[in-house]
Design a protein around this motif. Structure first.
Motif, PDB file in Angstrom:
ATOM      1  N   GLU A 132     -24.494 -11.512 -43.007  1.00  0.00           N
ATOM      2  CA  GLU A 132     -24.603 -12.839 -43.629  1.00  0.00           C
ATOM      3  C   GLU A 132     -25.478 -13.788 -42.809  1.00  0.00           C
ATOM      4  OE1 GLU A 132     -20.951 -14.672 -44.824  1.00  0.00           O
ATOM      5  OE2 GLU A 132     -20.055 -12.770 -45.430  1.00  0.00           O
ATOM      6  N   GLY A 133     -25.832 -13.393 -41.587  1.00  0.00           N
ATOM      7  CA  GLY A 133     -26.703 -14.244 -40.768  1.00  0.00           C
ATOM      8  C   GLY A 133     -25.989 -15.221 -39.871  1.00  0.00           C
ATOM      9  N   LEU A 134     -24.659 -15.102 -39.721  1.00  0.00           N
ATOM     10  CA  LEU A 134     -23.922 -16.064 -38.904  1.00  0.00           C
ATOM     11  C   LEU A 134     -24.223 -15.942 -37.416  1.00  0.00           C
ATOM     12  CD1 LEU A 134     -22.330 -16.343 -41.591  1.00  0.00           C
ATOM     13  CD2 LEU A 134     -20.285 -16.748 -40.204  1.00  0.00           C
ATOM     14  N   PHE A 135     -24.827 -14.826 -36.997  1.00  0.00           N
ATOM     15  CA  PHE A 135     -25.142 -14.643 -35.579  1.00  0.00           C
ATOM     16  C   PHE A 135     -26.605 -14.981 -35.261  1.00  0.00           C
ATOM     17  CE2 PHE A 135     -21.937 -10.865 -35.620  1.00  0.00           C
ATOM     18  CZ  PHE A 135     -20.910 -11.761 -35.857  1.00  0.00           C
ATOM     19  N   VAL A 229     -11.906 -18.531 -38.231  1.00  0.00           N
ATOM     20  CA  VAL A 229     -12.360 -19.167 -36.984  1.00  0.00           C
ATOM     21  C   VAL A 229     -13.881 -19.052 -36.868  1.00  0.00           C
ATOM     22  CG1 VAL A 229     -12.270 -19.076 -34.464  1.00  0.00           C
ATOM     23  CG2 VAL A 229     -10.173 -18.820 -35.808  1.00  0.00           C
ATOM     24  N   ALA A 230     -14.409 -17.878 -37.177  1.00  0.00           N
ATOM     25  CA  ALA A 230     -15.864 -17.676 -37.108  1.00  0.00           C
ATOM     26  C   ALA A 230     -16.592 -18.645 -38.035  1.00  0.00           C
ATOM     27  CB  ALA A 230     -16.204 -16.233 -37.477  1.00  0.00           C
ATOM     28  N   ALA A 232     -15.496 -21.531 -39.208  1.00  0.00           N
ATOM     29  CA  ALA A 232     -15.325 -22.914 -38.737  1.00  0.00           C
ATOM     30  C   ALA A 232     -16.309 -23.231 -37.609  1.00  0.00           C
ATOM     31  CB  ALA A 232     -13.885 -23.133 -38.267  1.00  0.00           C
ATOM     32  N   ILE A 233     -16.532 -22.268 -36.707  1.00  0.00           N
ATOM     33  CA  ILE A 233     -17.504 -22.459 -35.625  1.00  0.00           C
ATOM     34  C   ILE A 233     -18.915 -22.576 -36.196  1.00  0.00           C
ATOM     35  CG2 ILE A 233     -18.580 -21.335 -33.630  1.00  0.00           C
ATOM     36  CD1 ILE A 233     -15.845 -20.144 -32.957  1.00  0.00           C
ATOM     37  N   PHE A 234     -19.236 -21.700 -37.146  1.00  0.00           N
ATOM     38  CA  PHE A 234     -20.576 -21.716 -37.754  1.00  0.00           C
ATOM     39  C   PHE A 234     -20.843 -23.023 -38.490  1.00  0.00           C
ATOM     40  CE2 PHE A 234     -23.514 -20.740 -41.254  1.00  0.00           C
ATOM     41  CZ  PHE A 234     -24.584 -20.227 -40.536  1.00  0.00           C
ATOM     42  N   GLU A 235     -19.828 -23.577 -39.139  1.00  0.00           N
ATOM     43  CA  GLU A 235     -20.003 -24.789 -39.945  1.00  0.00           C
ATOM     44  C   GLU A 235     -19.910 -26.067 -39.117  1.00  0.00           C
ATOM     45  OE1 GLU A 235     -16.968 -24.343 -42.867  1.00  0.00           O
ATOM     46  OE2 GLU A 235     -17.959 -22.647 -43.866  1.00  0.00           O
ATOM     47  N   SER A 236     -19.573 -25.965 -37.858  1.00  0.00           N
ATOM     48  CA  SER A 236     -19.447 -27.164 -37.016  1.00  0.00           C
ATOM     49  C   SER A 236     -20.813 -27.842 -36.841  1.00  0.00           C
ATOM     50  CB  SER A 236     -18.877 -26.789 -35.643  1.00  0.00           C
ATOM     51  OG  SER A 236     -18.898 -27.909 -34.763  1.00  0.00           O
ATOM     52  N   ASP A 254     -17.601 -15.455 -29.964  1.00  0.00           N
ATOM     53  CA  ASP A 254     -18.715 -15.453 -29.017  1.00  0.00           C
ATOM     54  C   ASP A 254     -20.049 -15.279 -29.734  1.00  0.00           C
ATOM     55  OD1 ASP A 254     -17.019 -15.707 -26.811  1.00  0.00           O
ATOM     56  OD2 ASP A 254     -16.695 -13.551 -26.703  1.00  0.00           O
ATOM     57  N   PHE A 255     -20.064 -14.440 -30.760  1.00  0.00           N
ATOM     58  CA  PHE A 255     -21.313 -14.158 -31.457  1.00  0.00           C
ATOM     59  C   PHE A 255     -21.746 -15.309 -32.364  1.00  0.00           C
ATOM     60  CE2 PHE A 255     -19.419  -9.918 -30.697  1.00  0.00           C
ATOM     61  CZ  PHE A 255     -20.428  -9.373 -29.924  1.00  0.00           C
ATOM     62  N   VAL A 256     -20.779 -16.051 -32.901  1.00  0.00           N
ATOM     63  CA  VAL A 256     -21.106 -17.143 -33.836  1.00  0.00           C
ATOM     64  C   VAL A 256     -21.454 -18.429 -33.091  1.00  0.00           C
ATOM     65  CG1 VAL A 256     -20.296 -18.455 -35.837  1.00  0.00           C
ATOM     66  CG2 VAL A 256     -19.543 -16.106 -35.511  1.00  0.00           C
TER      67      VAL A 256
END
Length: 402
Positions: A132-135, A229-230, A232-236, A254-256
């Protein structure tokens, strides 16, 4: 099952006929008494988290499958989010749902069948979010060098928070720490982490967020491997440093995150400048800046001395005279230019005036010509002249009427 029978007139024993409800009740009683506490291992499929909070899924192996239900409240104690394909051990009791005639496991607890299952779930989610490209690096936000306020998402009672406080105080006492305390392991930890990240994002004064905890087993750190959690970190909108466990521990968080730190202490070091380095920089800057100013002053002094002793300062009136002469030459050039232009335009005007005068009637009459007029019409040809009509002849010095 209790059997009922009656005798007919032919002395035959006829079994009593049960209704569907009666038979189902007998089956329900038998199964629920016989299988009141069972543990079953199998693979999850068709997992669905209902809006009500209840979980519905199927537990299967190579040869059979059974429906399962886990009610809201009990599933809060599951430290991971179940996924299709994950092998788990569930503990509960067999129940029968009479409206459908189905039997199912009423699950009271659930755990992965082994560490390998958690690792498989980790890899599966990692591949999904990667696709999905989150990393991707293009979404990473730089960490500010001089933060005023740092948000921290961890347990306020944990050693990790105390370590981060001590490091911040030692390295950069100017920074303010804002903690959004939450559980970092066990049931409900993932949702609390998400809520804390969102809470800090509602503020306008947080420069960077550190999300993390101290070390532990894969199960202890699992909340940071949850998909919610991943995301939420990406959308911050605020940059996030992930600091989970020890240096060898890696989580989905860690990756996000915008930056990964091997430990919470290292995260605070990455988030803050070192005051000792700042003071050293200021001292060095002050030293070299003083030398630089002295050099500028010295160079400027030499330049002023050179100007004062130059020809221009020694002979100021010559410079003024030269400027006067330049000004006179400039005025002379302007005057000649305008005189020439005036003469050209005057000659053109005289020529035009001469042409206009040559067409003046009086000038023509003065040269000996006359104008013959009959009935207010100028006669230009002999054939147009009528002897019978009155005639006016205009000369330069008067008119004659005939």
């Amino acid at each position: 099952m209790l059997k009922k029978s009656v005798m007919n007139n032919s002395d035959e024993i006829i079994k009593e006929v049960f209704s569907v409800s009666e038979l189902t009740s007998q089956i329900k009683l038998t199964l629920e008494e016989q299988f009141d506490d069972v543990s079953v291992i199998g693979e999850i499929s068709n997992f669905k988290a209902h809006i009500s909070g209840h979980w519905y899924f199927t537990l299967k192996d190579a040869n059979a499958q059974i429906s399962c239900t886990m009610w809201k409240g009990l599933n809060n104690y599951v430290f991971f989010t179940p996924q299709d394909g994950l092998k788990v051990i569930v503990q509960g009791r067999i129940t029968v749902y009479p409206p459908r005639g189905n039997y199912q496991i009423d699950v009271r607890s659930m755990k992965p069948a082994g560490v390998g299952e958690l690792q498989a779930a980790f890899e599966k989610l990692k591949q999904k979010l990667f696709a999905e490209g989150l990393f991707d690096d293009e979404y990473k936000v730089p960490i500010p060098k001089f933060p005023k306020k740092i948000g921290i998402v961890t347990s306020i009672d944990g050693a990790a928070f105390q370590d981060m406080k001590n490091i911040a105080s030692r390295r950069y006492p100017l920074v303010e720490l804002v903690i959004a305390s939450c559980k970092v392991q066990g049931e409900g930890a993932a949702q609390e982490i998400v809520n804390s990240i969102k809470l800090l994002n509602e503020r306008n004064d947080i420069d960077v967020i550190i999300v993390g905890r101290g070390g532990g087993s894969l199960e202890d750190l699992w909340a940071f491997n949850e998909e919610i959690v991943a995301r939420a970190i990406f959308e911050s909108r605020i940059p996030i440093i992930s600091a989970v466990g020890h240096e060898i521990d890696y989580t989905i968080a860690d990756f996000v995150a915008d930056l990964r730190a091997p430990t919470p202490s290292a995260a605070m070091e990455l988030a803050t400048p070192n005051k000792d380095d700042l003071f050293a920089f200021i001292d060095e800057f002050s030293y070299y800046f003083t030398q630089k100013i002295s050099k500028i002053i010295s160079d400027s002094k030499n330049e002023v001395s050179r100007l004062i002793t130059s020809y221009g300062f020694r002979y100021p009136f010559d410079l003024i005279k030269n400027e006067f002469q330049f000004l006179d030459n400039l005025i002379y050039r302007f005057q000649n230019f305008f005189d020439n232009r005036f003469s050209v335009y005057k000659n053109k005007l005289d020529l035009l005036e001469s042409k206009v005068s040559s067409f003046d009637v009086k000038s023509t009459l003065k040269r000996g010509y006359a104008i013959i007029n009959q009935e207010n019409k100028i006669i230009q040809r002999v054939k147009d002249f009528d002897k019978e009509k009155s005639t006016q002849i205009k000369f330069y010095d008067g008119e004659i009427k005939l």
